[in-house]
Motif scaffolding. Structure first.
Motif, PDB file in Angstrom:
ATOM      1  N   LEU A 189      39.514  28.940 111.321  1.00  8.64           N
ATOM      2  CA  LEU A 189      38.889  30.261 111.413  1.00  8.64           C
ATOM      3  C   LEU A 189      37.410  30.113 111.079  1.00  8.64           C
ATOM      4  CD1 LEU A 189      39.055  33.403 111.594  1.00  8.64           C
ATOM      5  CD2 LEU A 189      39.490  33.396 109.126  1.00  8.64           C
ATOM      6  N   VAL A 190      36.550  30.642 111.946  1.00 13.47           N
ATOM      7  CA  VAL A 190      35.107  30.595 111.718  1.00 13.47           C
ATOM      8  C   VAL A 190      34.596  32.018 111.545  1.00 13.47           C
ATOM      9  CG1 VAL A 190      32.864  29.902 112.634  1.00 13.47           C
ATOM     10  CG2 VAL A 190      34.885  28.480 113.058  1.00 13.47           C
ATOM     11  N   ILE A 191      33.952  32.273 110.412  1.00 14.54           N
ATOM     12  CA  ILE A 191      33.341  33.568 110.116  1.00 14.54           C
ATOM     13  C   ILE A 191      31.834  33.435 110.294  1.00 14.54           C
ATOM     14  CG2 ILE A 191      33.040  35.383 108.419  1.00 14.54           C
ATOM     15  CD1 ILE A 191      35.918  35.067 109.269  1.00 14.54           C
ATOM     16  N   ARG A 192      31.260  34.257 111.152  1.00 18.10           N
ATOM     17  CA  ARG A 192      29.819  34.221 111.398  1.00 18.10           C
ATOM     18  C   ARG A 192      29.362  35.606 111.850  1.00 18.10           C
ATOM     19  NH1 ARG A 192      29.542  31.012 117.252  1.00 18.10           N
ATOM     20  NH2 ARG A 192      31.062  32.326 118.324  1.00 18.10           N
ATOM     21  N   ARG A 193      28.061  35.796 111.937  1.00 14.98           N
ATOM     22  CA  ARG A 193      27.533  37.069 112.419  1.00 14.98           C
ATOM     23  C   ARG A 193      27.972  37.306 113.858  1.00 14.98           C
ATOM     24  NH1 ARG A 193      22.062  37.265 112.994  1.00 14.98           N
ATOM     25  NH2 ARG A 193      21.740  35.058 112.571  1.00 14.98           N
ATOM     26  N   GLY A 194      28.479  38.499 114.116  1.00 16.81           N
ATOM     27  CA  GLY A 194      28.954  38.815 115.451  1.00 16.81           C
ATOM     28  C   GLY A 194      27.861  39.384 116.343  1.00 16.81           C
ATOM     29  N   TYR A 195      28.230  39.581 117.591  1.00 14.03           N
ATOM     30  CA  TYR A 195      27.308  40.131 118.584  1.00 14.03           C
ATOM     31  C   TYR A 195      27.593  41.615 118.767  1.00 14.03           C
ATOM     32  CZ  TYR A 195      24.652  40.514 122.934  1.00 14.03           C
ATOM     33  OH  TYR A 195      23.744  40.868 123.900  1.00 14.03           O
ATOM     34  N   ASP A 196      26.550  42.421 118.658  1.00 14.68           N
ATOM     35  CA  ASP A 196      26.674  43.861 118.816  1.00 14.68           C
ATOM     36  C   ASP A 196      26.545  44.203 120.300  1.00 14.68           C
ATOM     37  OD1 ASP A 196      26.261  46.650 118.926  1.00 14.68           O
ATOM     38  OD2 ASP A 196      25.434  46.672 116.897  1.00 14.68           O
ATOM     39  N   GLN A 197      27.678  44.527 120.921  1.00 19.82           N
ATOM     40  CA  GLN A 197      27.670  44.806 122.354  1.00 19.82           C
ATOM     41  C   GLN A 197      26.830  46.041 122.701  1.00 19.82           C
ATOM     42  OE1 GLN A 197      28.733  43.075 124.785  1.00 19.82           O
ATOM     43  NE2 GLN A 197      30.169  41.602 123.911  1.00 19.82           N
ATOM     44  N   LYS A 198      26.826  47.019 121.798  1.00 21.74           N
ATOM     45  CA  LYS A 198      26.096  48.252 122.066  1.00 21.74           C
ATOM     46  C   LYS A 198      24.593  48.023 122.042  1.00 21.74           C
ATOM     47  CE  LYS A 198      25.773  53.074 120.553  1.00 21.74           C
ATOM     48  NZ  LYS A 198      26.258  54.086 119.567  1.00 21.74           N
ATOM     49  N   ARG A 199      24.128  47.287 121.039  1.00 19.89           N
ATOM     50  CA  ARG A 199      22.691  47.035 120.903  1.00 19.89           C
ATOM     51  C   ARG A 199      22.232  45.767 121.618  1.00 19.89           C
ATOM     52  NH1 ARG A 199      21.494  48.589 114.515  1.00 19.89           N
ATOM     53  NH2 ARG A 199      22.307  50.727 114.624  1.00 19.89           N
ATOM     54  N   LYS A 233      22.511  42.599 120.792  1.00 19.58           N
ATOM     55  CA  LYS A 233      21.861  41.600 119.937  1.00 19.58           C
ATOM     56  C   LYS A 233      22.806  41.212 118.804  1.00 19.58           C
ATOM     57  CE  LYS A 233      19.447  44.842 116.855  1.00 19.58           C
ATOM     58  NZ  LYS A 233      18.123  45.226 116.310  1.00 19.58           N
ATOM     59  N   LEU A 234      22.485  40.102 118.148  1.00 26.27           N
ATOM     60  CA  LEU A 234      23.297  39.651 117.030  1.00 26.27           C
ATOM     61  C   LEU A 234      23.160  40.608 115.855  1.00 26.27           C
ATOM     62  CD1 LEU A 234      22.473  35.844 117.161  1.00 26.27           C
ATOM     63  CD2 LEU A 234      24.742  36.830 117.486  1.00 26.27           C
ATOM     64  N   ARG A 235      24.249  40.828 115.167  1.00 25.67           N
ATOM     65  CA  ARG A 235      24.181  41.652 113.965  1.00 25.67           C
ATOM     66  C   ARG A 235      23.380  40.926 112.889  1.00 25.67           C
ATOM     67  NH1 ARG A 235      29.840  42.371 115.232  1.00 25.67           N
ATOM     68  NH2 ARG A 235      30.163  44.424 116.201  1.00 25.67           N
ATOM     69  N   SER A 236      22.829  41.680 111.987  1.00 23.72           N
ATOM     70  CA  SER A 236      21.970  41.100 110.951  1.00 23.72           C
ATOM     71  C   SER A 236      22.761  40.563 109.768  1.00 23.72           C
ATOM     72  CB  SER A 236      20.974  42.155 110.451  1.00 23.72           C
ATOM     73  OG  SER A 236      21.662  43.258 109.884  1.00 23.72           O
TER      74      SER A 236
END
Length: 368
Positions: free
Chosen positions: A103-113, A115-118
């Motif tokens: 399992l890899v936990i990392r910042r996800g991608y915001d489909q609405k905006r 861009k990558l989440r902060s």
């Protein structure tokens, strides 16, 4: 269709999970191998050090090795690394994110905006609870990589802490951190710390040759990127891909003119850096400028033994000859704060560049 950007990989480069080699980190690798071979592997590790030195590569390397060798007692005594052959099915499954026990936990991608989440959110970290509550898909270890732990917001960090406190059997957490001192003390206290050093220049050159495959530019640009990288291969790649050598030369030329800088040169540079398409060069300009100012203040205190390019030390000596280092230090603080505010508030970038150059010019005059 263009692939979504990934928070844990440099654009245009292989992802760490696809990397079959690790340079310059033999001591860290040996430490993990011996810990695992002992049969007393701690359940959580913080792999720490600056960005771009191979922390994520080591994390995936460790995961592959443990998946391939689930019983530490069966590891041969003459085995000296965590290497898994890149042609093996296991390697390809990990590279393709197809291993059910990773399992890899990392910042996800915001489909609405778009861009990558902060930050890493709590709901993303809570996947670990479900992951470790089920039986291993392949009857061995279950491994979670967090890249990076510093990206977790407070709620997410507390959610991870609950899993660190009561780990199940054959569970392993590998937390990647660029600034371990900023993690919750309670997280640090439940993990083994494995600091990793900056890379030697020879190792960085080898990595650049391998990763960029002829895109490293001419020898001068490559030399500058290696020296500016501060022992971080990832940083050297960013510099080469985003005209970092040219940005540094612009800074060098400006500082050489101080305190009588040509206004036309200032306007030309500001105009070149501020288009939206030049975001990477804009960011590099401030990062390299801040680094120049920091090295200049440090050199004023301890001397100038090293320089990035010939003549740099002479410029720094001239600008700090009066001994007014406090003024230059205050300027560093001001520029750093202004740059941070501009990124958050989306301020006028051209004006920020001009204001910064005027501030440097004024400081050079006041301390000259």
């Amino acid at each position: 269709m263009k692939a979504e950007p990934q928070s844990d990989c440099l654009e245009g480069c292989r992802h760490p999970r696809e990397n079959d080699s690790l340079l310059g980190q033999a001591a860290a690798e040996a430490h993990l191998l011996e810990a695992y071979r002992s049969g007393k592997m701690h359940h959580a590790w913080i792999l720490s050090g600056p960005r771009g030195i191979g922390k994520a590569t080591l994390a995936y390397r460790t995961a592959r090795f443990i998946f391939q060798n689930p019983d530490p007692q069966e590891i041969a005594a003459d085995m000296t690394s965590l290497h898994v052959d890149a042609s093996s099915p296991l390697f390809h499954r990990v590279a393709a994110r197809g291993h059910s026990d990773l399992l890899v936990i990392r910042r996800g991608y915001d489909q609405k905006r778009k861009k990558l989440r902060s930050e890493i959110r709590a709901d993303e970290v809570r996947q670990t609870t479900r992951f470790f509550s089920r039986t291993s898909g392949e009857g061995g270890w279950r491994i979670c990589i967090v890249d990076t732990a510093n990206d977790m917001n407070p709620t997410a960090a507390n959610a991870l802490l609950k899993n660190l406190e009561e780990p199940p059997e054959r569970a392993l957490f590998l937390l990647i951190s660029h600034a371990p001192h900023r993690l919750l003390p309670t997280i640090r206290s439940r993990c083994c710390s494995l600091p990793m050093p900056r890379l030697a220049e020879a190792d960085i050159r080898h990595i650049l040759t391998r990763e960029l495959e002829g895109e490293a530019g001419d020898g001068t640009d490559l030399d500058l990127a290696v020296r500016l990288s501060g022992g971080r291969a990832g940083r050297a790649i960013e510099l080469l891909k985003n005209e970092g050598a040219d940005v540094y030369r612009d800074i060098f030329g400006l500082m050489r003119q101080m305190p009588d800088i040509n206004p036309e040169l200032m306007l030309k540079l500001a105009g070149k850096l501020t288009p939206v398409a030049r975001q990477a060069q804009f960011d590099l300009f401030f990062d390299l400028l801040l680094n120049w100012l920091w090295r200049m203040v440090r050199g004023g205190l301890t001397g100038f033994p090293d320089e990035i390019a010939p003549g740099e030390a002479d410029i720094m000596r001239r600008l700090t000859a009066s001994g007014e280092l406090a003024s230059w230090s205050a300027l560093w603080e001001k520029v750093n704060q202004s740059f941070a505010e501009a990124r958050v508030l989306n301020l006028d970038r051209k004006q920020l560049v001009l204001d910064t150059l005027f501030s440097i010019e004024n400081t050079a005059r006041e301390t000259g």
